[in-house]
Scaffold this motif. Structure first.
Motif, short mmCIF file in Angstrom:
data_model
loop_
_atom_site.label_atom_id
_atom_site.label_comp_id
_atom_site.label_asym_id
_atom_site.label_seq_id
_atom_site.Cartn_x
_atom_site.Cartn_y
_atom_site.Cartn_z
N MET A 1 36.20 42.45 42.77
CA MET A 1 36.57 41.10 42.35
C MET A 1 37.22 40.31 43.49
O MET A 1 36.93 39.16 43.72
CB MET A 1 37.55 41.22 41.19
CG MET A 1 37.47 40.11 40.17
SD MET A 1 38.75 40.36 38.96
CE MET A 1 38.33 41.92 38.26
N THR A 2 38.12 41.01 44.20
CA THR A 2 38.82 40.30 45.27
C THR A 2 37.99 40.22 46.53
O THR A 2 38.36 39.53 47.48
CB THR A 2 40.12 41.02 45.62
OG1 THR A 2 39.85 42.40 45.78
CG2 THR A 2 41.16 40.82 44.54
N GLN B 1 36.75 47.71 39.99
CA GLN B 1 36.39 46.33 39.61
C GLN B 1 37.28 45.32 40.33
O GLN B 1 36.81 44.29 40.80
CB GLN B 1 36.54 46.14 38.10
CG GLN B 1 35.38 46.73 37.30
CD GLN B 1 35.68 46.76 35.83
OE1 GLN B 1 36.83 46.71 35.41
NE2 GLN B 1 34.62 46.85 35.02
N LEU B 2 38.58 45.65 40.42
CA LEU B 2 39.51 44.73 41.06
C LEU B 2 39.15 44.54 42.52
O LEU B 2 39.21 43.43 43.05
CB LEU B 2 40.95 45.26 40.94
CG LEU B 2 41.61 45.10 39.58
CD1 LEU B 2 42.98 45.73 39.59
CD2 LEU B 2 41.71 43.62 39.20
N ILE C 1 45.85 39.15 45.79
CA ILE C 1 45.92 38.35 44.57
C ILE C 1 47.24 37.60 44.44
O ILE C 1 47.28 36.44 44.07
CB ILE C 1 45.69 39.25 43.33
CG1 ILE C 1 44.25 39.73 43.32
CG2 ILE C 1 46.03 38.52 42.04
CD1 ILE C 1 43.91 40.66 42.19
N THR D 1 48.19 36.33 33.54
CA THR D 1 47.30 37.38 34.04
C THR D 1 46.50 36.81 35.21
O THR D 1 45.87 35.76 35.08
CB THR D 1 46.33 37.82 32.94
OG1 THR D 1 47.10 38.13 31.79
CG2 THR D 1 45.53 39.01 33.38
N LEU D 2 46.56 37.51 36.35
CA LEU D 2 45.77 37.03 37.48
C LEU D 2 44.45 37.77 37.55
O LEU D 2 43.44 37.20 37.92
CB LEU D 2 46.55 37.22 38.78
CG LEU D 2 47.85 36.41 38.89
CD1 LEU D 2 48.49 36.60 40.25
CD2 LEU D 2 47.60 34.93 38.63
N ALA D 3 44.50 39.04 37.25
CA ALA D 3 43.26 39.83 37.33
C ALA D 3 43.39 41.02 36.41
O ALA D 3 44.49 41.52 36.18
CB ALA D 3 43.03 40.30 38.75
N VAL E 1 44.57 44.77 47.36
CA VAL E 1 44.14 43.91 46.25
C VAL E 1 45.33 43.11 45.73
O VAL E 1 45.27 41.91 45.53
CB VAL E 1 43.54 44.77 45.11
CG1 VAL E 1 43.20 43.90 43.91
CG2 VAL E 1 42.30 45.51 45.59
N GLY F 1 41.08 44.76 35.25
CA GLY F 1 39.87 45.55 35.41
C GLY F 1 40.22 46.95 35.89
O GLY F 1 41.39 47.29 36.04
#
Lengths: 396, 311, 409
Positions: free
Chosen positions: B224-225, B220-221, B304, B212-214, B300, B216
């Motif tokens: 996050m990024t 949120q993602l 990622i 799992t990299l991210a 995103v 949400g």
């Protein structure tokens, strides 16, 4: 379970590849057999042998010999089909000239110093009847010679005896010494064996049904198999329903072929239809199990497994003598040399089960072969069990 | 209680590590998006959860109970729409749906109703007697979906259901999934179409190389990024000093000028466009067209998982 | 030659098919041909022998004499005196002829012979190969007839004397000489049988392999690619044809070669010209399944269908070629149908070729060429149909369209 059974049957019936094997194959071959053996049964009797006869002279021996030839070439079950010529040279010529035609002579017969002498063509037959026609001719002449010798002896010892009608009758009248007995009631015809062979082979080729059905049951062979594996139906029931459907289809197709044989082909199973169908059912079961076992071979595409199935069935049938007269001798040789080969060869067991119907009036031998077939089916299912039971794979 | 609870799942194919201590928790009613490049382990993860694949380590719980190949009671609550169209070519549309539905529901009357609902749901009413061979790509996909959800599962896995489907069919498929979710079905959805995931998923997981990299919500993602909007400004002449000044802004990650267009990538910020325009004005540069785009899930995803081509 | 090379690679990827169908099945013919034991064409005539069993409940001189008479024409097998044992013996082919002599038979027979009434009858059971049974039956008849005559002529003779005299009488046999008509090539005939049986394996093998090849290469999506490429249709088909020809040639060479290796005596007994023309005839035959396989590929038949068609056609052709049951015992109607099948012409060509001299005359070659011509005609007809189908298929939905959508099975 019923759902799986119903739809498995449905898709199998709608697959051309499957139906060609399980239905078309026996029907086409049955048609060919009917066309070939229909007339054959009518002439199951040994055909009269074509033989050239050098016209005997007017001596006593000559007349007697002529009378003998006439006697064997008249009536209902005539043995000889003679062509008379004047000299031995002519006879030899005629035999030579006709040697390569469709209607050859087996040889010629002449009277040399009052004794018959046969000149026969060295016969090479593929059918196991090697030299037989010549041998029968020779035997007939032997019989004649023996009788002539007897007559001579009688004449020299007691010429009056020949005047006795009882002696004359004994000497010259053909004797019906034996009566052919059948060891079973209502014995089927000779050619029925070929239909048995056909049913056996078709049943084994029907293993393709089980193979195809099992292939589509496995999670690692196709997306379809994977989808079925993750369904909420118990795997054991799915397997059971699939195998039952495959078996039923194979059996039903063979039953259709069987009915076709009997109704359209006029093949008589002499009241043993029920027993024959039981053997067909057992044969289909073994075939389904065989297909199932082959589907357990890992890392081989379905077509490859089908190829192996064909190879296995062809050789099993060959060694069981299902490919016609020449192979029957091969089968006899093999079963005499390696009796164990009979027990592991499903085709042999199937054909022997059929023969048990023909030759035994007790159910014992049939039950024995059916038992072996069932054991075979169980063993084959066991071989495939671990593969069929499997629901999780290292990779899909 | 989570509907899906996967802990420390490890799956190896030979020496290749397909899942590397993979974790996944899905709550009831969620539409859970599973994203990742090709070969990242999405389908492997789903197949492990479905018990189609063996795994080396880890635990899988569905509906709060340990999953195994023979938990037919749990399987009965699950629907799967596989990546490849998996139907019998020899059976008609209705027969196929009936067969697969029959793997879950044995009562005939109940099943008939379900099959009819499913046919209506995917809009295949006019094709019930067709064999799959006669169906177009889009219809085939819809059949594939109907076979997976006819039994009205509580948890449905959709593995790239919209591949090779026209926009109309896709819209209807997505609508259907949303409708299922509204009825209370928990959905796990994998796709390479980011806008689809953005549209329907309530929570998204991005995975790669079995990890799992991210995880949400969409928003949120993005936070996050740290990806903000992208701004493009048409300018005929731009002094290097102006570009450098723009580059120097706190919110700006990069600013490139190619003689016609100034391309700016921003981080999260409140008034990025006005900041940029302010600087341009101080250099007396008159911008032509100004274009600003909020960040997408695609950005995103690429941020990622990296922009390099995959093998 | 891209297509050609690719086709051969495809075949290599499906190696199991040539292995099972061409290499594997070819051994069937070998086993069968090897299992024949041909009577040597001796100068001396060897009468046939059968296996017989006598269940002697009488144990009289007459019945003992019967066993002695039978021993001249057969070999004795012991069979127990119960119905099940009889059935066993016949079912398993252990005996050709089973004779049951009832208790008191000798006396009853003697009485009947002296009074000139009909003799009591004996029960016999014939096996499958009833011809051998009939043959052995003749020997018994001959012997009993002699006993009857002696008993009638010499009312005072004891049973033992009569039997001895009868055995002496049946010991007087007629002379039988083998005419040396050209029947000496038994080994060549063995090879000929192998060639004849090969019709089945060659037909099935080649049809399946070519079917696999054309089906794989003709898969909707792959085929569509080939059709839309700048490669001319004719070139594509020629290269495919060449690849099919290579596969066929392999089947032909393999089948002929192992036959030649397995039957060296046949090879040495035949002339070089004979062997060559046999090989050519076989090749001409091989082209027919090639055409059938090609046609099946054009009809996009699955591998299972090719497999079934190859097997069924192969069996029918070999059957009507006389490989299962000798054709000479078939009815004229069947023979006429057989002449419409390729197997007949192939066998005819091989039969003629096998007996060629070392320097064959044109007269000897022409009939072989005629038979081969018929075989080539079969090929041509099927090929024309196949090419027509191929043409039509370029415009049908299976060349593209919805069928191209991938459904996984």
């Amino acid at each position: 379970m019923w759902n799986t059974f119903k739809y498995t049957l449905l898709w199998l019936v709608r697959s051309p590849g499957i139906m060609v094997w399980s239905l078309l194959f026996p029907l086409v071959l049955t048609s060919v057999f009917i066309a070939m053996f229909g007339p054959l049964d009518d002439m199951a009797q040994l055909e009269p042998m074509r033989v050239v006869v050098v016209e005997p002279d007017d001596s006593v021996e000559g007349q007697a010999f002529k009378a003998f030839i006439d006697a064997t070439s008249e009536g209902d079950d005539l043995l000889l089909d003679p062509t008379f010529v004047a000299t031995a040279d002519e006879a030899a010529d005629l035999v030579r000239k006709n040697a390569d035609t469709d209607d050859p002579y087996i040889g010629y017969v002449t009277l040399e110093q009052g004794k018959p002498h046969a000149y026969v063509v060295g016969e090479i037959s593929m059918g196991g009847l090697e030299n037989l026609k010549c041998s029968i001719l020779a035997l007939m002449l032997d019989e004649y010679t023996a009788r002539a010798y007897l007559a001579e002896e009688l004449v020299s010892a007691d010429p009056a005896a020949l005047a006795d009608p009882t002696v004359m009758k004994a000497l010259f009248e053909p004797m019906e010494a034996t009566v052919q007995m059948q060891v079973t009631e209502g014995q089927p015809k000779e050619s029925t064996r070929f239909y048995f062979a056909l049913l056996g082979m078709a049943a084994l080729f029907g293993g393709g049904v089980g193979l195809a059905a099992c292939q589509r049951l496995k999670g690692n062979t196709s997306a379809l198999g994977a989808r079925r594996t993750i369904g909420a139906t118990s795997h054991a029931r799915a397997v059971a329903a699939t195998l039952a459907a495959s078996w039923l289809l194979s059996f039903a197709c063979l039953a259709v072929a069987f009915a076709y044989m009997e109704i359209a082909g006029g093949v008589s199973f002499a009241g043993h239809e029920g027993a024959c169908l039981v053997v067909v059912a057992a044969a289909s079961l073994v075939a389904t199990a065989l297909g199932c076992a082959l589907s357990a071979i890992p890392h081989l595409p379905e077509e490859g497994k089908n190829g192996i199935l064909t190879g296995v069935v062809c050789f099993a049938s060959l060694f069981a003598g299902l490919y016609g007269q020449p192979t029957m001798e091969l089968a006899d040789t093999i079963s005499a040399t390696f009796p164990a080969a009979d027990i592991i060869n499903p085709a042999t067991q199937i054909s022997q089960a059929f023969y048990s119907i023909m030759y035994y009036d007790t159910a014992g031998p049939l039950a024995e072969h059916l038992g072996i077939l069932c054991v075979m089916a169980i063993l084959l299912f066991l071989v495939s069990a671990s593969s069929l039971r499997r629901q999780r794979y290292a990779s899909v | 209680m989570n509907i899906v609870d996967v802990k420390n799942l490890v799956k190896r194919y030979g020496t290749t590590l397909a899942l590397d201590h993979f974790n996944m928790e899905i709550a009831p009613g969620e539409v859970f998006g599973l994203l990742g490049p090709n070969g990242s382990g999405k389908t492997t993860a789903i197949n492990c959860i479905l018990q189609l694949l063996t795994y080396d380590k880890g635990s899988i719980e569905l509906f709060g109970e340990k999953m195994s190949p023979t938990r037919y009671d749990l399987k009965r609550c699950i629907g799967v729409v596989p990546q490849n169209v998996a139907v019998f070519e020899e059976l008609t549309v209705r027969e196929n749906i009936d067969y697969f539905c029959g793997l879950y529901i044995s009562d005939a009357a109940e099943r008939r109703a379900c099959v009819n609902d499913a046919i209506e749901f995917v809009g295949l009413q006019d094709y019930v007697k067709h064999r799959p061979k006669k169906l177009s790509g889009g219809l085939l996909r819809r059949l594939n979906i109907a076979c997976g959800i006819a039994h009205k599962p509580e948890l449905a896995f959709f593995d790239e259901p919209t591949v090779a489907v026209d926009p109309q069919s896709r819209a209807s498929i997505l609508q259907g999934i949303t409708a299922m979710s509204e009825r209370g079905t928990t959905v796990v959805y994998t796709s390479h179409y980011m806008e689809e995931v953005e549209e329907i998923c309530s929570r998204i997981m991005i995975m790669d190389k079995g990890r799992t990299l991210a995880i949400g919500t969409n928003a949120q993602l993005k936070i996050m990024t740290g990806i903000g909007e992208r701004i493009e400004v048409d300018v005929l002449e731009l002094p290097e000093a102006a570009r450098a000044k723009v580059q120097g802004l706190d919110c700006v990650q990069s600013a490139d000028y190619d003689g016609h267009v100034l391309r700016i990538t921003c981080g999260n910020g409140q008034h990025n466009v006005s900041d940029v325009l302010g600087i341009l004005r101080t250099f007396d540069v008159t911008p032509g067209r100004i274009w600003a785009e909020p960040p997408t899930l695609n950005d995103v995803f690429l941020e990622i998982t990296g922009r390099d081509l995959r093998d | 030659m891209r297509v050609f090379k690719c086709a051969l690679r495809v075949m290599r990827a499906h190696l199991i098919f040539p292995l099972v169908y061409i290499v594997g099945l070819s051994f069937m013919g070998l086993f069968m041909a090897m299992s024949f034991s041909f009577g040597q064409a001796d100068e001396q005539f060897q009468p046939a022998r059968g296996e017989y069993a006598v269940v002697d409940r009488d144990a009289s001189a007459v019945s003992q004499g019967m066993i002695d008479a039978l021993s001249a024409v057969g070999d004795k097998v012991e069979v127990a005196d119960d119905r099940r044992a009889f059935q066993d013996a016949v079912a398993k082919g252990a005996v050709d002829y089973l004779l049951v002599v009832p208790e008191g038979y000798g006396d009853a027979f003697a009485a009947a012979a002296r009074e000139g009434t009909d003799a009591p009858s004996l029960d016999v059971v014939f096996s499958y190969y009833s011809a051998e049974g009939a043959y052995l039956d003749e020997a018994v008849g001959s012997y009993l007839s002699a006993v009857r005559t002696i008993l009638a002529a010499h009312p005072t003779a004891t049973l033992e004397e009569a039997v001895d005299d009868a055995l002496d009488a049946v010991g007087h046999t007629a002379q039988t000489t083998i005419l040396t008509t050209d029947a000496g090539m038994t080994e060549a005939d063995r090879f000929l049988f192998y060639l004849q049986w090969s019709t089945y394996t060659l037909f099935a093998g080649i049809t399946v392999c070519i079917g696999v090849l054309t089906a794989t290469m003709g898969r909707t999506d792959v085929r569509r690619r080939s059709l839309t490429s700048p490669l001319p249709f004719i070139s594509y088909n020629l290269q495919m044809g060449l690849a099919c020809l290579v596969v066929t040639a392999f089947a032909w060479l393999w089948t002929f070669a192992i036959g030649a290796i397995a039957f060296p005596q046949a090879m040495t007994s035949m002339t070089v010209a004979g062997v060559t023309w046999c090989a050519l005839s076989m090749f001409a035959f091989c082209l027919i399944p090639l055409a059938i396989g090609f046609l099946l590929g054009q009809l996009s038949a699955s591998i299972t269908v090719s497999n079934a068609v190859g097997n069924i056609c192969g069996m029918v052709i070999s059957f009507l070629g006389g490989a299962w049951v000798p054709l000479d015992i078939m009815s004229p109607a069947v023979l006429q149908v057989a002449q419409l099948m390729p197997g007949y012409w192939y066998n005819k060509a091989c039969g003629l070729a096998a007996h060629l001299n070392s320097v064959p005359t044109l007269d000897a070659i022409v009939p072989i060429l005629q038979s081969m011509g018929v075989l080539l005609l079969f090929t041509a007809v099927v090929l024309v149909i196949a090419l027509l189908v191929a043409r039509m298929r370029t415009q049908t939905s299976t060349a593209g369209g919805n069928a191209a959508a991938h459904t996984a099975l």
